[in-house]
Write a protein that holds these residues in place. Structure first.
Motif, mmCIF file in Angstrom:
data_model
loop_
_atom_site.group_PDB
_atom_site.id
_atom_site.type_symbol
_atom_site.label_atom_id
_atom_site.label_comp_id
_atom_site.label_asym_id
_atom_site.label_seq_id
_atom_site.Cartn_x
_atom_site.Cartn_y
_atom_site.Cartn_z
ATOM 1 N N GLU A 1 9.070 1.517 2.864
ATOM 2 C CA GLU A 1 8.210 1.636 4.040
ATOM 3 C C GLU A 1 6.834 2.191 3.696
ATOM 4 N N SER A 2 5.814 1.502 4.183
ATOM 5 C CA SER A 2 4.466 2.061 4.194
ATOM 6 C C SER A 2 4.243 2.620 5.597
ATOM 7 N N VAL A 3 3.063 3.172 5.864
ATOM 8 C CA VAL A 3 2.815 3.662 7.218
ATOM 9 C C VAL A 3 2.892 2.501 8.214
ATOM 10 N N LYS A 4 2.376 1.339 7.809
ATOM 11 C CA LYS A 4 2.287 0.227 8.757
ATOM 12 C C LYS A 4 3.568 -0.584 8.895
ATOM 13 N N ALA A 5 4.409 -0.655 7.854
ATOM 14 C CA ALA A 5 5.502 -1.624 7.924
ATOM 15 C C ALA A 5 6.702 -1.215 7.087
ATOM 16 N N ALA A 6 7.865 -1.698 7.514
ATOM 17 C CA ALA A 6 9.099 -1.556 6.741
ATOM 18 C C ALA A 6 9.402 -2.901 6.103
ATOM 19 N N VAL B 1 5.727 5.418 1.788
ATOM 20 C CA VAL B 1 6.012 6.754 2.309
ATOM 21 C C VAL B 1 7.502 7.029 2.476
ATOM 22 N N PHE B 2 8.326 6.020 2.334
ATOM 23 C CA PHE B 2 9.772 6.239 2.478
ATOM 24 C C PHE B 2 10.519 5.087 1.821
ATOM 25 N N THR C 1 0.831 -1.219 0.000
ATOM 26 C CA THR C 1 0.000 0.000 0.000
ATOM 27 C C THR C 1 0.858 1.259 0.000
ATOM 28 N N ASP C 2 0.305 2.371 0.438
ATOM 29 C CA ASP C 2 0.932 3.687 0.289
ATOM 30 C C ASP C 2 2.384 3.714 0.777
#
Lengths: 126, 373
Positions: free
Chosen positions: A61-66, A40-41, A37-38
């Motif tokens: 990295e998404s918001v929830k997981a690396a 972010v890094f 998903t989204d």
């Protein structure tokens, strides 16, 4: 249904690589970006780094997981996609072109051919 | 590893909506439907609906209920009139946090406790143990755990009132902040509560598991009509963290007291004796050794995550992150950590260690974000 491009080779951990090229671009598949998903890094590898196939060398990295990104083949990192520093979402919107992550010069030019072809990767994610 | 995960009564509804399900507190719950970012923004801008069926509902009733709960919980429950609720904590003898919860007085001698899914068993053990210690001369108190039969939904966001009007009609009484309305038809709907975990206007309601699916489908339709979305636990976590609300298990545990967690407002230290009170009074006199602070990343950095080391500007280890995320609203990393009192003033520079590299951060005030009201 996620896109799988016929001219690329795939690692079961969802990286793609351009076969028959040096340097060869590497990214993650449409299936992988949809699962993550989204984004972010992106932690990009250092240029000049010597890597072995299967080494974790980048992190998406998404918001929830690396999630680790693995070198699909052995070789030297010769380029990274700096555009991802400002716009990591390119991996979501265009995983196979604008969203490439790094370029590798394979130690063995034929090693990419040992990876999954498009048909085998489609079966892998089915 | 195989786990026996409990399923929400809305499990099939979640699958039909394309939810991605993950294990959480012993439950298999939706982490997201359309996507965490879209769901987060839907709640900040419009409205979202969350399945909170995993949360627990305990009932404490009888002529002795008020005195019993005032001994068991930190806040002064005698201040609640029927129909009111407040945030409170259940502590152990050392002042450590067993659970944080909302207590409502639904009628003069009945209290509804909304507790965390992962702590239902510990809460029940603590309450029944305190109950067993009561002398027979105390007025009657009865405890009941309704959690297995209850489902819950949270509607959150600036358009929550519009959703409420769609569901209950324009003249229905909206549950204002920290109030509870007990339904006249408990076989269909049990309680409407003016609470939430996002910082937005909204309400939570609890119903028998048997009627949950019907309610959920109507609410999803009403929410979508207001430009909102069904939302998963992923957005619930980023929304609560932007408000600096602690999450039990991450930020609160028996190793921490409410004073350390900055929750002193919810501890009536000077009321009659309550569990943990001597330890808290002692800690207050002796001074806090650590305090839960908010921090934000001050440069380009990966999202801060739980357990990453927190260092001083000089590189001295100070603690570790208990909650952290990229804030979808603010677009930078935010988090919380227990730090020594030397490093709790807003503006104090910190470093966060992520995969062997350090990134600059600073102590900042909570909430990280203030919703428009």
């Amino acid at each position: 249904m996620s896109t799988v491009l016929n001219h690329l080779r795939y690692r079961p951990s969802h990286e793609w690589i351009e076969p028959g090229k040096s340097p060869a671009a590497v990214g993650i598949t449409d299936h992988a970006q949809a699962e993550l998903t989204d984004i972010v890094f992106v932690d990009l590898p250092a240029i000049g780094r010597q890597v072995k196939a299967g080494d974790p060398i980048a992190v998406v990295e998404s918001v929830k997981a690396a999630s680790d990104i693995y070198a699909p083949v052995s070789g030297e990192i010769v380029g990274v996609n700096e555009a991802l520093n400002g716009n990591p979402g390119l991996i979501n919107t265009d995983p196979f072109t604008e969203g490439w992550i790094f370029q590798i010069a394979p130690s063995n030019p034929t090693e990419p051919d040992t990876l999954l072809d498009a048909e085998a990767y489609r079966a892998h994610i089915a | 590893m195989t786990e026996n995960l409990q399923r929400s009564p809305l499990h099939e509804d979640h699958l039909a909506l394309g939810a991605r399900l993950v294990p959480f507190a012993g439950w298999e719950m939706p982490v997201q439907y359309a996507g965490l970012m879209a769901e987060h923004h839907a709640v900040r801008q419009n409205v979202g609906v969350f399945d909170i069926s995993h949360m627990g509902q305990l009932i404490v009733s009888g002529p002795g209920a008020e005195a019993f709960l005032n001994h068991a919980l930190t806040n002064d429950i005698s201040r609640l009139a029927p129909g009111q609720g407040h945030y409170t904590l259940l502590l152990n003898e050392n002042g450590g946090i067993i659970d944080d919860l909302i207590a409502y007085r639904t009628d003069p001698n009945t209290f509804l406790l909304i507790v965390n899914a992962a702590r239902i068993t510990e809460d029940w053990t603590q309450l029944t143990s305190l109950h067993a210690q009561q002398p027979d001369t105390e007025p009657l108190v009865e405890l009941a755990n309704l959690s297995p039969a209850c489902a819950g939904l949270a509607i959150q966001g600036p358009k929550s009132r519009a959703v409420f009007a769609t569901l209950f009609g324009p003249d229905a009484t909206y549950p204002e902040k920290n109030t509870v309305i007990s339904s006249d038809t408990p076989e269909d709907l049990m309680w409407l509560c003016g609470t939430g975990y996002t910082g937005e206007d909204g309400f939570e309601f609890f119903m028998p598991a048997t009627t949950a699916s019907d309610w959920f489908q109507r609410i999803v339709a009403a929410v979508q009509a207001e430009g909102g979305l069904p939302c998963g636990l992923g957005a619930r976590d980023t929304l609560r963290l932007e408000m600096g609300y602690p999450l039990n298990g991450n930020d609160l545990s028996p190793d921490h007291t409410p004073l350390q967690a900055g929750l002193g407002f919810f501890v009536a230290l000077n009321k009659r004796a309550f569990v943990g009170q001597p330890a808290l009074l002692h800690e207050k006199t002796a001074g806090l050794t650590r305090k839960l602070i908010g921090f934000r990343m001050t440069g380009t950095a990966p999202p801060p995550r739980p357990h990453y080391p927190v260092l001083s500007a000089e590189g001295q280890p100070l603690g570790e992150i208990c909650s952290g995320t990229l804030s979808p609203t603010l677009q930078y990393g935010i988090g919380m950590a227990y730090l020594p009192p030397t490093h709790t003033t807003p503006g104090t520079p910190l470093q966060i260690e992520i995969r062997g590299k350090t990134y600059p951060a600073e102590v900042t005030k909570k909430p990280f974000h203030r919703p428009h009201s």
